[in-house]
Design a protein around this motif. Sequence first.
Motif, short mmCIF file in Angstrom:
data_model
loop_
_atom_site.label_atom_id
_atom_site.label_comp_id
_atom_site.label_asym_id
_atom_site.label_seq_id
_atom_site.Cartn_x
_atom_site.Cartn_y
_atom_site.Cartn_z
N ARG A 155 0.91 -1.22 -0.18
CA ARG A 155 0.01 -0.04 -0.11
C ARG A 155 0.95 1.31 -0.08
N PRO A 156 0.34 2.24 -0.73
CA PRO A 156 1.29 3.53 -0.66
C PRO A 156 1.27 3.95 0.82
N GLN A 157 2.23 4.83 1.07
CA GLN A 157 2.70 5.63 2.17
C GLN A 157 1.51 6.76 2.34
N THR A 158 1.00 6.83 3.53
CA THR A 158 0.03 7.75 3.87
C THR A 158 0.90 9.33 4.03
N PHE A 159 0.19 10.42 3.93
CA PHE A 159 0.89 11.57 4.20
C PHE A 159 1.34 11.64 5.66
N VAL A 160 0.66 11.25 6.66
CA VAL A 160 1.02 11.16 7.98
C VAL A 160 2.18 10.38 8.15
N GLU A 161 2.19 9.13 7.79
CA GLU A 161 3.37 8.29 7.72
C GLU A 161 4.66 8.80 7.12
N TRP A 162 4.32 9.35 6.10
CA TRP A 162 5.49 10.15 5.41
C TRP A 162 6.07 11.35 6.11
N VAL A 163 5.22 12.12 6.86
CA VAL A 163 5.78 13.12 7.76
C VAL A 163 6.71 12.48 8.97
N LEU A 164 5.79 11.48 9.64
CA LEU A 164 6.44 10.78 10.79
C LEU A 164 8.01 10.22 10.35
N ALA A 165 8.00 9.69 9.29
CA ALA A 165 9.37 9.17 8.68
C ALA A 165 10.17 10.41 8.54
#
Length: 66
Positions: A7-17
């Motif tokens: 599944r694609p990375q969500t915006f929140v997951e991207w920001v946390l990473a």
Amino acid sequence: MSAEDDRPQTFVEWVLALLEERFPWLGSGQDEPVGGADTVDELADLYKSLIEQRNRASRENGGQQW
């Protein structure tokens, strides 16, 4: 490979990473001393890169915002 990897990375997951990459002590669980000036510099660099990325995406999408 699991379905979660597909599944694609969500915006929140991207920001946390991104935050954990720039501020490794956020996800470490350890009480590491952190310099205030270094944190401010990192936040300023992060802000600048996010603005540049937004502007680049806006130009590529014909002026539309995210």
